[in-house]
Write an enzyme that holds these catalytic residues in place. Structure first.
Site, short mmCIF file in Angstrom:
data_model
loop_
_atom_site.label_atom_id
_atom_site.label_comp_id
_atom_site.label_asym_id
_atom_site.label_seq_id
_atom_site.Cartn_x
_atom_site.Cartn_y
_atom_site.Cartn_z
N LYS A 79 0.85 -1.19 0.00
CA LYS A 79 0.00 0.00 0.00
C LYS A 79 0.88 1.24 0.00
CE LYS A 79 -3.92 1.92 2.63
NZ LYS A 79 -4.77 1.77 3.84
N SER A 154 -9.72 1.90 2.91
CA SER A 154 -8.85 2.63 2.03
C SER A 154 -7.84 1.74 1.29
CB SER A 154 -8.09 3.69 2.83
OG SER A 154 -7.25 3.09 3.78
N SER A 178 -9.80 -0.48 7.12
CA SER A 178 -9.24 -0.38 5.77
C SER A 178 -8.53 -1.61 5.23
CB SER A 178 -8.27 0.80 5.71
OG SER A 178 -9.02 1.97 5.57
N1 GLN Z 1 -13.14 4.07 6.31
C1 GLN Z 1 -12.54 4.48 7.53
C2 GLN Z 1 -12.21 5.95 7.46
O1 GLN Z 1 -12.52 6.53 6.49
C3 GLN Z 1 -11.33 3.64 7.84
C4 GLN Z 1 -10.10 4.08 7.18
C5 GLN Z 1 -8.90 3.26 7.55
O2 GLN Z 1 -9.00 2.22 8.19
N2 GLN Z 1 -7.72 3.74 7.15
O3 GLN Z 1 -11.65 6.52 8.34
#
Ligand code: GLN
Length: 492
Positions: A79, A154, A178
């Site tokens: 990532k 994400s 994420s």
């Molecule tokens: N969807 C969640 C957010 O927008 C989680 C994001 C993440 O785990 N990096 O914060």
């Protein structure tokens, strides 16, 4: 045989038996990326040329008897918020569009020691804020099961790359879901380790008290293998836990007899899609048939978890992202009259809308007038959430819930409605708030053929328990044998 269809443990077996070479593996992935990337858009940076060179070097050393090792020559995707020295690390932001990492993250150092091969840096929501990968500055990644759908986020790039066989496995990061949610949307396995199990050194910080790096893989055995590689104490991360190393593959017993599984009824109520519910109820029945003890209970505090998460995550993000000021590194608008204007222009143009929204929210909840009402309150609720989980784990070994209330949604359907996007995180955030491990595995598909994910949550540092429970269900359902991404759609 298509090499890119294989799991990493299958690749290892074939390498050991000299049925394939390291060069063949990397070349197969480079070809696959050439073929599929134009549809899927999972990469921000591909490193295939470098990867092939490295593979040839490694292969020569293996043949000369100078190199061995279980992971030598195994490729991986990373990532794009994890630093690889000398490689662009963008966090999918204009702010870091040209940032070359000057050092390796600890997890990357570990891969280097094993002579593993980086295939590239994978797309994500900007600074890991989002749940669909639509907030990337560079591109929208598509879901391999239906190209008109989001891959989740994400870590949408890593999940889509694994699902489309462009990488054998990948690293993601999970602050509020994420790793697990994109794994669920793309029909692969995603593990968020206990907070403190994996070093965060070299992971660009979003919300430091919630962030963890973890594996996104084709199956549970690979998840255990990758966790073996990345887990462990690191003096460069003061929140990493100093504890004896474990071999997580040892716990994969294909047996859940006597396992106590708690099912919190709040996660099967209103708002959860009927087909998701149905699919999860089937897995519960399967577990029962295999001798597990299932009990419904109430995790009432969970209803506050989402609000708590968004206050804490935004507060920490506003502080962490203060470093991107256009001075030391990152984007700088060249036209400014004074320092204030330099900050203002660079940050206004370098960050996307969602990141700015969170910085503003976070600054607000930390401001002196509102600190007690929001940030302090959220920390108090966080403690209550932890206690509620502690209580649950007195009775159960594992907690079972959906990974997401729905399957992958259409590209563009939520990206203009931040609140709806936040609500989609309802099943994943409590795990981060309480610092627990959670794994998502695919357990079926809906009528449209989109994967459905089941999430298993364990007590702190009890990765073995959830890995074994996940492995046992995987052996029973044989999802990978029964379903494959179709790459249909692509009209949007
Ligand atoms: N969807 C969640 C957010 O927008 C989680 C994001 C993440 O785990 N990096 O914060």
């Amino acid at each position: 045989m298509d090499i890119t269809e294989l799991t990493v443990h299958e690749l290892q077996e074939k390498l050991k038996n000299k049925e394939i070479t390291v060069t063949e593996i990397t070349e197969s992935y480079a070809n696959r990326i050439n073929e599929k990337e134009k549809d899927v858009n999972a990469f921000i940076t591909t490193l295939t040329d470098e990867a092939i060179l490295k593979a040839k070097e490694i292969q020569a050393k293996i043949e000369a008897g100078e190199l061995s090792g279980d992971f030598t020559g195994i490729p991986i995707g990373i990532k794009d918020n994890i630093c690889i020295k000398g490689t662009r690390t963008t966090c999918a932001s204009k702010m870091l569009e040209n940032f070359i990492a000057p050092y390796n993250a600890t997890v990357i150092e570990k891969f280097k020691d094993e002579n593993m091969i980086d295939l590239g840096k994978l797309n994500m929501d900007e600074f890991a804020m989002g749940g669909s990968t639509e907030y990337s500055y560079f591109k929208k990644t598509r879901n391999p099961w239906n190209l008109d759908k989001v891959p989740g986020g994400s870590s949408g790039g890593p999940a889509a790359a694994v699902a489309s066989n462009m990488v054998p496995w990948a690293l993601g990061s999970d602050t509020g879901g994420s790793i697990r949610q994109p794994a669920s949307f793309c029909g692969v396995v995603g593990l968020k380790p206990t907070y403190g199990l994996v070093s965060r050194y070299g992971l660009v910080a979003f919300a430091s008290s919630l962030d963890q790096i973890g594996p996104i893989t084709k199956d549970v055995e690979d998840s255990a293998l990758l966790l073996n590689l990345i887990a462990g104490y690191d003096k460069k991360d003061t929140t990493s836990e100093d504890m004896p190393k474990k071999d997580y593959t040892k716990c994969l017993k294909n047996d859940v007899n006597g396992l106590k599984i708690g099912v919190p009824k709040e996660f099967f109520a209103e708002g959860i899609n009927e087909e998701v519910k149905q699919s999860l109820e089937n897995t519960i029945k399967e577990y029962k048939n295999m001798g597990a003890e299932i009990e419904e209970f109430s995790l009432d505090i969970a209803k506050y978890a989402l609000a708590t998460y968004y206050i804490i995550a935004c507060a920490e993000a506003s502080s962490n992202l203060g470093r991107f000021d256009g001075i030391r590194y990152g984007y700088r608008n060249p036209e400014y009259k004074n320092l204030k204007e330099l900050y203002k222009k660079s940050r206004s143009e370098g960050f996307g809308e969602e990141v700015k929204r969170r910085i503003i929210l976070g600054t607000y909840v930390l401001s002196s007038g509102y600190y007690d009402a929001y940030y302090k309150k959220a920390q108090q609720v966080r403690t209550l959430v932890m206690k509620e989980f502690d209580k649950a784990f007195e009775n159960y070994d594992v907690i079972l819930i959906p990974t997401s209330p729905t399957v992958a949604f259409d590209i563009g359907s939520k990206s203009h409605n931040p609140l709806e996007m936040y609500l989609a995180d309802i099943c994943t955030v409590s795990v981060n708030i309480a610092g627990l491990p959670g794994i998502s595995i695919p357990v079926g598909v809906d009528k449209q053929g989109m994967p459905i994910g089941m999430q298993l949550i364990g007590n702190r540092f009890q990765e073995e328990t959830i890995l074994n429970a996940a492995y046992t269900m995987e052996q029973k359902l044989k999802f990978r044998e029964n379903y494959k991404p179709t790459f249909k759609g692509g009209g949007i």
